[in-house]
Design an enzyme around this catalytic site. Structure first.
Site, short mmCIF file in Angstrom:
data_model
loop_
_atom_site.label_atom_id
_atom_site.label_comp_id
_atom_site.label_asym_id
_atom_site.label_seq_id
_atom_site.Cartn_x
_atom_site.Cartn_y
_atom_site.Cartn_z
N ARG A 192 0.83 -1.21 0.00
CA ARG A 192 0.00 0.00 0.00
C ARG A 192 0.86 1.26 0.00
O ARG A 192 0.60 2.21 -0.75
CB ARG A 192 -0.96 0.01 1.19
N ASN A 210 -6.30 -2.63 2.43
CA ASN A 210 -6.22 -4.08 2.48
C ASN A 210 -7.64 -4.65 2.56
O ASN A 210 -8.49 -4.09 3.26
CB ASN A 210 -5.45 -4.55 3.71
#
Length: 71
Positions: free
Chosen positions: A18, A36
């Site tokens: 990320r 996520n």
């Protein structure tokens, strides 16, 4: 401006994916978010120019060094 929705599968959680995606998006002047998902994938929403989104997608397919992007 265009928007794209990406679902990244593979070993992409717990490896800095990320943060990698967010840094890459910033370098392409894209706006959006990354999160996520419970199934182990990463979801990314990005908005920007067509060319920048295409270049961003190429980077997402590679991922950071410790990630293993399957699809």
């Amino acid at each position: 401006m265009l928007s794209c929705h990406y679902l990244i599968f593979g070993q992409v959680q717990g490896v800095g994916y990320r943060a990698f995606a967010q840094r890459s998006a910033k370098s392409f002047s894209l706006k959006g978010r990354a999160r996520n998902l419970k199934d182990g994938s990463v979801e990314i929403l990005a908005t920007g120019t067509k060319q920048n989104l295409e270049d961003f997608e190429k980077i997402l397919r590679q991922g950071p060094p410790h990630a293993r992007v399957e699809s």
